[in-house]
Write an enzyme that holds these catalytic residues in place. Structure first.
Site, PDB file in Angstrom:
ATOM      1  N   SER A  21       0.855  -1.189   0.000  1.00  0.00           N
ATOM      2  CA  SER A  21       0.000   0.000   0.000  1.00  0.00           C
ATOM      3  C   SER A  21       0.891   1.238   0.000  1.00  0.00           C
ATOM      4  O   SER A  21       2.039   1.176   0.451  1.00  0.00           O
ATOM      5  CB  SER A  21      -0.877  -0.009   1.259  1.00  0.00           C
ATOM      6  OG  SER A  21      -1.508   1.246   1.440  1.00  0.00           O
ATOM      7  N   TYR A  67      -2.399  -1.064  10.373  1.00  0.00           N
ATOM      8  CA  TYR A  67      -2.413  -1.421   8.952  1.00  0.00           C
ATOM      9  C   TYR A  67      -1.150  -0.914   8.265  1.00  0.00           C
ATOM     10  O   TYR A  67      -0.486  -1.662   7.536  1.00  0.00           O
ATOM     11  CB  TYR A  67      -3.665  -0.828   8.294  1.00  0.00           C
ATOM     12  CG  TYR A  67      -3.785  -1.071   6.805  1.00  0.00           C
ATOM     13  CD1 TYR A  67      -4.140  -2.324   6.312  1.00  0.00           C
ATOM     14  CD2 TYR A  67      -3.547  -0.053   5.890  1.00  0.00           C
ATOM     15  CE1 TYR A  67      -4.252  -2.549   4.955  1.00  0.00           C
ATOM     16  CE2 TYR A  67      -3.659  -0.266   4.529  1.00  0.00           C
ATOM     17  CZ  TYR A  67      -4.013  -1.512   4.063  1.00  0.00           C
ATOM     18  OH  TYR A  67      -4.124  -1.733   2.709  1.00  0.00           O
TER      19      TYR A  67
HETATM   20  N1  LIG Z   1      -8.736  -0.982  -1.327  1.00  0.00           N
HETATM   21  C1  LIG Z   1      -7.751  -0.171  -0.960  1.00  0.00           C
HETATM   22  O1  LIG Z   1      -7.957   1.042  -0.706  1.00  0.00           O
HETATM   23  C2  LIG Z   1      -6.342  -0.692  -0.918  1.00  0.00           C
HETATM   24  C3  LIG Z   1      -5.290   0.223  -0.999  1.00  0.00           C
HETATM   25  C4  LIG Z   1      -3.987  -0.248  -0.909  1.00  0.00           C
HETATM   26  C5  LIG Z   1      -3.741  -1.597  -0.747  1.00  0.00           C
HETATM   27  N2  LIG Z   1      -4.784  -2.478  -0.682  1.00  0.00           N
HETATM   28  C6  LIG Z   1      -4.476  -3.890  -0.477  1.00  0.00           C
HETATM   29  O2  LIG Z   1      -4.999  -4.637  -1.552  1.00  0.00           O
HETATM   30  C7  LIG Z   1      -5.263  -5.984  -1.121  1.00  0.00           C
HETATM   31  C8  LIG Z   1      -6.658  -6.389  -1.570  1.00  0.00           C
HETATM   32  O3  LIG Z   1      -7.589  -5.543  -0.910  1.00  0.00           O
HETATM   33  P1  LIG Z   1      -9.003  -5.165  -1.533  1.00  0.00           P
HETATM   34  O4  LIG Z   1      -9.065  -3.694  -1.601  1.00  0.00           O
HETATM   35  O5  LIG Z   1      -9.267  -5.956  -2.761  1.00  0.00           O
HETATM   36  O6  LIG Z   1      -9.958  -5.609  -0.322  1.00  0.00           O
HETATM   37  P2  LIG Z   1     -11.125  -6.705  -0.292  1.00  0.00           P
HETATM   38  O7  LIG Z   1     -12.085  -6.458  -1.375  1.00  0.00           O
HETATM   39  O8  LIG Z   1     -11.633  -6.712   1.112  1.00  0.00           O
HETATM   40  O9  LIG Z   1     -10.331  -8.061  -0.608  1.00  0.00           O
HETATM   41  C9  LIG Z   1      -9.558  -8.729   0.357  1.00  0.00           C
HETATM   42  C10 LIG Z   1      -9.885 -10.203   0.239  1.00  0.00           C
HETATM   43  O10 LIG Z   1      -9.114 -10.923   1.227  1.00  0.00           O
HETATM   44  C11 LIG Z   1     -10.023 -11.817   1.859  1.00  0.00           C
HETATM   45  N3  LIG Z   1      -9.630 -12.205   3.212  1.00  0.00           N
HETATM   46  C12 LIG Z   1      -9.813 -11.471   4.351  1.00  0.00           C
HETATM   47  N4  LIG Z   1      -9.445 -12.200   5.401  1.00  0.00           N
HETATM   48  C13 LIG Z   1      -9.035 -13.403   4.934  1.00  0.00           C
HETATM   49  C14 LIG Z   1      -8.564 -14.585   5.557  1.00  0.00           C
HETATM   50  N5  LIG Z   1      -8.463 -14.678   6.886  1.00  0.00           N
HETATM   51  N6  LIG Z   1      -8.229 -15.634   4.790  1.00  0.00           N
HETATM   52  C15 LIG Z   1      -8.375 -15.567   3.442  1.00  0.00           C
HETATM   53  N7  LIG Z   1      -8.818 -14.485   2.787  1.00  0.00           N
HETATM   54  C16 LIG Z   1      -9.160 -13.408   3.536  1.00  0.00           C
HETATM   55  C17 LIG Z   1     -11.324 -11.043   1.921  1.00  0.00           C
HETATM   56  O11 LIG Z   1     -12.413 -11.882   2.213  1.00  0.00           O
HETATM   57  P3  LIG Z   1     -13.691 -11.237   2.990  1.00  0.00           P
HETATM   58  O12 LIG Z   1     -14.222 -10.159   2.096  1.00  0.00           O
HETATM   59  O13 LIG Z   1     -14.618 -12.390   3.167  1.00  0.00           O
HETATM   60  O14 LIG Z   1     -13.146 -10.676   4.270  1.00  0.00           O
HETATM   61  C18 LIG Z   1     -11.376 -10.462   0.523  1.00  0.00           C
HETATM   62  O15 LIG Z   1     -11.910 -11.377  -0.399  1.00  0.00           O
HETATM   63  C19 LIG Z   1      -5.082  -5.975   0.401  1.00  0.00           C
HETATM   64  O16 LIG Z   1      -3.820  -6.508   0.726  1.00  0.00           O
HETATM   65  C20 LIG Z   1      -5.129  -4.497   0.751  1.00  0.00           C
HETATM   66  O17 LIG Z   1      -4.403  -4.199   1.933  1.00  0.00           O
HETATM   67  C21 LIG Z   1      -6.076  -2.052  -0.769  1.00  0.00           C
END
Ligand SMILES: NC(=O)c1ccc[n+]([C@@H]2O[C@H](COP(=O)([O-])OP(=O)(O)OC[C@H]3O[C@@H](n4cnc5c(N)ncnc54)[C@H](OP(=O)(O)O)[C@@H]3O)[C@@H](O)[C@H]2O)c1
Length: 266
Positions: free
Chosen positions: A141, A154
């Site tokens: 991030s 985080y």
């Molecule tokens: N969105 C942002 O603003 C942003 C910015 C920078 C970096 N990121 C990074 O990008 C990555 C993806 O995030 P995203 O934005 O796509 O969020 P997201 O839509 O919440 O996707 C994260 C996925 O990981 C799954 N997950 C959570 N806990 C888990 C566990 N214990 N075991 C297996 N899977 C699990 C979630 O399942 P559930 O939905 O069922 O919990 C979800 O499917 C993350 O590493 C995040 O830190 C995101």
């Protein structure tokens, strides 16, 4: 690295960025192994990939559970063998005052965001090293380079992933296995709940669609990139923060006054 025919394991595959990424990788001819905690969304994604002519298998896994990564790696070995690329994308966030964080939730965040990616990498690395090629892709991030108030736990987890990526890359130099650290900025997915979205709107935070982030991740892998920061001026702020952190303290001081009420849940 060319993606066609490559076996790729993606954690957090059913999430906002993960699912767009898997669809994009499948469109490039990669064979996907989808890992997530939600079986329904995993199956929907597999069907979507297969409907568009791609190949995908599903692994249900709670990455916060002790030894989850080792169990997953063994299941993978027993069914599909080794993979060419591991993408550590699963993650959870926390927003609020640090002294009000739930200790169990903080430990869970660390397990999912840091321990599981490191353990999974450790378990899958020997297969890549024995073939002399592979890539580990860690989704970090912008907050992994700029410590952001009220995202302290985080931010710390993403700093850890950046350090892990850099050290491992140096350790693996010459092995044929590369490490990519990719840093998205605020992205419109379910990881950001109501207070975060309201705060982002109040301070005018730039944002991306998950499909845009997915496109950048694909590009980073195809170009064998080491580090990849998404978004301007965020990628510039990362450099300024590294060189002149006190300057960024001053800029963020004003922003923190605006973000604090949202962190307090107002
Ligand atoms: N969105 C942002 O603003 C942003 C910015 C920078 C970096 N990121 C990074 O990008 C990555 C993806 O995030 P995203 O934005 O796509 O969020 P997201 O839509 O919440 O996707 C994260 C996925 O990981 C799954 N997950 C959570 N806990 C888990 C566990 N214990 N075991 C297996 N899977 C699990 C979630 O399942 P559930 O939905 O069922 O919990 C979800 O499917 C993350 O590493 C995040 O830190 C995101």
């Amino acid at each position: 690295m060319k993606l066609s025919g490559k076996k790729i394991l993606v954690t957090g595959a059913a999430g906002g960025i993960g699912s767009e990424l898997c669809l994009a990788l499948a469109g490039k001819g990669a064979i996907l192994h989808l890992v997530d905690i939600d079986v329904t969304r995993l199956e929907q994604l597999r069907q979507a990939i297969q409907a568009s002519g791609g190949k995908a298998g599903v692994f249900l896994c709670d990455l916060s559970a002790p030894h989850a990564s080792e169990v997953l790696a063994q299941q993978l070995q027993d069914t599909v063998g080794s993979v060419d690329i591991l993408i550590n994308c699963a993650g959870i966030a926390s927003f609020g005052l640090f002294d009000q964080q739930n200790p169990d939730q903080m430990e869970k965040l660390w397990r999912i965001n840091v321990i599981a990616p490191m353990q999974l990498t450790r378990a899958l690395l020997p297969g890549m090293l024995s073939r002399g090629h592979g890539r580990v892709v860690n989704v970090g991030s912008i907050f992994g380079s700029i410590g952001f108030a009220y995202f302290t736990a985080y931010s710390a987890s993403k700093f850890a992933m950046r350090g892990f990526s850099e050290a491992l890359r140096r350790e693996l130099e010459g092995s044929g296995v590369g490490v990519t650290y990719i840093a998205p900025r605020y992205t419109r997915t379910a990881i950001n709940d109501g207070p975060v979205n309201r705060m982002a709107q109040a301070v005018g935070m730039n944002s991306d669609d998950p499909s845009t982030v997915a496109m950048h991740v694909v590009r980073a892998i195809e170009k064998d990139r080491n580090d990849y920061y998404i978004g301007w001026p965020e990628s510039l702020f990362v450099r300024i923060n590294a060189l002149l952190p006190r300057l960024v303290d001053g800029a963020l001081r004003k922003q923190n006054i605006k973000t604090r009420p949202f962190a307090l849940g107002h």
